[in-house]
Design a protein around this motif. Structure first.
Motif, PDB file in Angstrom:
ATOM      1  N   VAL A   1     -56.064 -45.735 -24.366  1.00  0.00           N
ATOM      2  CA  VAL A   1     -56.814 -46.601 -23.467  1.00  0.00           C
ATOM      3  C   VAL A   1     -58.026 -45.815 -22.998  1.00  0.00           C
ATOM      4  N   GLY A   2     -59.218 -46.338 -23.319  1.00  0.00           N
ATOM      5  CA  GLY A   2     -60.460 -45.651 -22.999  1.00  0.00           C
ATOM      6  C   GLY A   2     -60.874 -45.826 -21.551  1.00  0.00           C
ATOM      7  N   GLY A   3     -61.949 -45.194 -21.201  1.00  0.00           N
ATOM      8  CA  GLY A   3     -62.489 -45.273 -19.854  1.00  0.00           C
ATOM      9  C   GLY A   3     -62.870 -46.685 -19.443  1.00  0.00           C
ATOM     10  N   ASP A   4     -63.135 -47.553 -20.437  1.00  0.00           N
ATOM     11  CA  ASP A   4     -63.468 -48.945 -20.140  1.00  0.00           C
ATOM     12  C   ASP A   4     -62.227 -49.809 -19.973  1.00  0.00           C
ATOM     13  N   GLY A   5     -61.025 -49.205 -20.112  1.00  0.00           N
ATOM     14  CA  GLY A   5     -59.783 -49.939 -19.930  1.00  0.00           C
ATOM     15  C   GLY A   5     -59.296 -50.668 -21.170  1.00  0.00           C
ATOM     16  N   ARG A   6     -60.054 -50.589 -22.250  1.00  0.00           N
ATOM     17  CA  ARG A   6     -59.647 -51.278 -23.475  1.00  0.00           C
ATOM     18  C   ARG A   6     -58.793 -50.367 -24.340  1.00  0.00           C
ATOM     19  N   ALA A   7     -57.744 -50.947 -24.899  1.00  0.00           N
ATOM     20  CA  ALA A   7     -56.825 -50.191 -25.745  1.00  0.00           C
ATOM     21  C   ALA A   7     -57.326 -50.199 -27.183  1.00  0.00           C
ATOM     22  N   THR A   8     -57.099 -49.094 -27.882  1.00  0.00           N
ATOM     23  CA  THR A   8     -57.439 -49.006 -29.298  1.00  0.00           C
ATOM     24  C   THR A   8     -56.254 -48.428 -30.059  1.00  0.00           C
ATOM     25  N   ALA A   9     -56.170 -48.797 -31.326  1.00  0.00           N
ATOM     26  CA  ALA A   9     -55.162 -48.235 -32.222  1.00  0.00           C
ATOM     27  C   ALA A   9     -55.779 -48.163 -33.613  1.00  0.00           C
ATOM     28  N   THR A  10     -55.603 -47.033 -34.285  1.00  0.00           N
ATOM     29  CA  THR A  10     -56.091 -46.880 -35.649  1.00  0.00           C
ATOM     30  C   THR A  10     -55.177 -47.656 -36.588  1.00  0.00           C
ATOM     31  N   VAL A  11     -55.788 -48.406 -37.508  1.00  0.00           N
ATOM     32  CA  VAL A  11     -55.059 -49.209 -38.488  1.00  0.00           C
ATOM     33  C   VAL A  11     -55.288 -48.590 -39.865  1.00  0.00           C
ATOM     34  N   THR A  12     -54.211 -48.351 -40.595  1.00  0.00           N
ATOM     35  CA  THR A  12     -54.300 -47.854 -41.964  1.00  0.00           C
ATOM     36  C   THR A  12     -53.662 -48.876 -42.887  1.00  0.00           C
ATOM     37  N   ALA A  13     -54.436 -49.353 -43.861  1.00  0.00           N
ATOM     38  CA  ALA A  13     -53.949 -50.325 -44.844  1.00  0.00           C
ATOM     39  C   ALA A  13     -53.899 -49.644 -46.202  1.00  0.00           C
ATOM     40  N   ARG A  14     -52.718 -49.616 -46.813  1.00  0.00           N
ATOM     41  CA  ARG A  14     -52.505 -48.962 -48.104  1.00  0.00           C
ATOM     42  C   ARG A  14     -52.458 -50.043 -49.186  1.00  0.00           C
ATOM     43  N   ASN A  15     -53.406 -50.006 -50.099  1.00  0.00           N
ATOM     44  CA  ASN A  15     -53.502 -51.002 -51.166  1.00  0.00           C
ATOM     45  C   ASN A  15     -52.672 -50.548 -52.368  1.00  0.00           C
ATOM     46  N   THR A  16     -51.588 -51.260 -52.621  1.00  0.00           N
ATOM     47  CA  THR A  16     -50.721 -50.932 -53.754  1.00  0.00           C
ATOM     48  C   THR A  16     -51.073 -51.751 -54.995  1.00  0.00           C
ATOM     49  N   ALA A  17     -52.081 -52.596 -54.888  1.00  0.00           N
ATOM     50  CA  ALA A  17     -52.488 -53.442 -56.014  1.00  0.00           C
ATOM     51  C   ALA A  17     -53.347 -52.647 -56.996  1.00  0.00           C
ATOM     52  N   SER A  18     -53.542 -53.221 -58.176  1.00  0.00           N
ATOM     53  CA  SER A  18     -54.314 -52.544 -59.225  1.00  0.00           C
ATOM     54  C   SER A  18     -55.805 -52.885 -59.171  1.00  0.00           C
TER      55      SER A  18
ATOM     56  N   THR B   1     -60.199 -49.706 -36.685  1.00  0.00           N
ATOM     57  CA  THR B   1     -59.710 -49.542 -35.325  1.00  0.00           C
ATOM     58  C   THR B   1     -59.581 -50.905 -34.671  1.00  0.00           C
ATOM     59  N   ALA B   2     -58.372 -51.209 -34.222  1.00  0.00           N
ATOM     60  CA  ALA B   2     -58.136 -52.434 -33.451  1.00  0.00           C
ATOM     61  C   ALA B   2     -58.473 -52.123 -32.002  1.00  0.00           C
ATOM     62  N   ARG B   3     -59.248 -52.996 -31.369  1.00  0.00           N
ATOM     63  CA  ARG B   3     -59.676 -52.792 -29.977  1.00  0.00           C
ATOM     64  C   ARG B   3     -59.346 -54.037 -29.181  1.00  0.00           C
ATOM     65  N   SER B   4     -58.669 -53.872 -28.064  1.00  0.00           N
ATOM     66  CA  SER B   4     -58.294 -55.028 -27.251  1.00  0.00           C
ATOM     67  C   SER B   4     -59.535 -55.775 -26.788  1.00  0.00           C
ATOM     68  N   ASN B   5     -59.363 -57.060 -26.555  1.00  0.00           N
ATOM     69  CA  ASN B   5     -60.457 -57.917 -26.114  1.00  0.00           C
ATOM     70  C   ASN B   5     -60.786 -57.734 -24.641  1.00  0.00           C
ATOM     71  N   ARG B   6     -59.859 -57.161 -23.903  1.00  0.00           N
ATOM     72  CA  ARG B   6     -60.051 -57.031 -22.461  1.00  0.00           C
ATOM     73  C   ARG B   6     -59.388 -55.766 -21.963  1.00  0.00           C
ATOM     74  N   ARG B   7     -59.560 -55.487 -20.684  1.00  0.00           N
ATOM     75  CA  ARG B   7     -58.976 -54.303 -20.070  1.00  0.00           C
ATOM     76  C   ARG B   7     -57.465 -54.489 -19.963  1.00  0.00           C
ATOM     77  N   LEU B   8     -56.730 -53.455 -20.330  1.00  0.00           N
ATOM     78  CA  LEU B   8     -55.281 -53.484 -20.234  1.00  0.00           C
ATOM     79  C   LEU B   8     -54.829 -52.345 -19.335  1.00  0.00           C
ATOM     80  N   HIS B   9     -53.779 -52.596 -18.560  1.00  0.00           N
ATOM     81  CA  HIS B   9     -53.318 -51.614 -17.578  1.00  0.00           C
ATOM     82  C   HIS B   9     -51.872 -51.228 -17.849  1.00  0.00           C
ATOM     83  N   GLY B  10     -51.486 -50.072 -17.355  1.00  0.00           N
ATOM     84  CA  GLY B  10     -50.109 -49.615 -17.489  1.00  0.00           C
ATOM     85  C   GLY B  10     -49.824 -49.116 -18.898  1.00  0.00           C
ATOM     86  N   GLU B  11     -48.532 -49.095 -19.246  1.00  0.00           N
ATOM     87  CA  GLU B  11     -48.131 -48.663 -20.581  1.00  0.00           C
ATOM     88  C   GLU B  11     -48.527 -49.732 -21.589  1.00  0.00           C
ATOM     89  N   VAL B  12     -49.256 -49.343 -22.626  1.00  0.00           N
ATOM     90  CA  VAL B  12     -49.698 -50.281 -23.663  1.00  0.00           C
ATOM     91  C   VAL B  12     -49.176 -49.797 -25.008  1.00  0.00           C
TER      92      VAL B  12
END
Length: 163
Positions: free
Chosen positions: A87-104, A142-153
């Motif tokens: 959760v950044g200083g702006d209150g928005r939560a972020t999470a890194t997203v990793t997509a593994r492509n198993t297709a040819s 990076t997924a970033r929340s649309n709004r400020r989130l508080h507490g445990e996220v």
């Protein structure tokens, strides 16, 4: 009026969460059954209805629209992972997203990330597109929340489609 909003929002989330049950599964033994998906959808809808809030309803509706853009997508939830939530200083939560492509061949991914509190209550929903991931490679975003989130996220993958 509040009861009407809750029913409409619960229906929107139910439709959003049920998207994989409409033929996007990969047919593997590890894929959730339609009954399991329905139970998950009902839980998410109840959580959203209990939380209320126009911002959450708007985020859920936008997530549904973004997932609809992944025409012909197949369930790729097992090919997507999330990093720790920050959760950044702006209150928005972020999470890194990793997509593994198993297709040819190169594929893109539409990933729904659900941000929840410590009790599992839905706080926000975002959809991230990881485009043009090369065959047998990984792409990141990076997924970033649309709004400020508080507490445990926390964050989890709600739906992931490879197309």
């Amino acid at each position: 009026m509040a009861g009407h909003w809750r029913r409409g929002t619960a229906g929107a989330v139910l439709a959003l969460v049920m998207l994989p049950a409409a033929g996007c599964g990969d047919g593997s033994a590890n894929s959730p059954t339609p009954a399991e998906q329905a139970a998950s959808a009902a839980s998410a809808a109840a959580s959203l209805a209990a939380r209320g809030g126009d911002a959450l309803a708007s985020a859920s509706a936008e997530a549904g629209r973004r997932l609809d853009e992944a025409k012909g997508g197949v369930n790729a939830k097992d090919q997507v992972s999330l990093g720790a939530v920050a959760v950044g200083g702006d209150g928005r939560a972020t999470a890194t997203v990793t997509a593994r492509n198993t297709a040819s061949s190169a594929k893109s991914f539409a990933v729904q990330v659900n941000f929840t509190d410590g009790n599992g209550n839905l706080l926000d929903v975002v959809v991230l597109t990881v485009k043009n991931v090369a065959a047998h490679a990984s792409g990141h975003g990076t997924a970033r929340s649309n709004r400020r989130l508080h507490g445990e996220v926390r964050a989890d993958v709600g739906t992931a489609l490879r197309y």
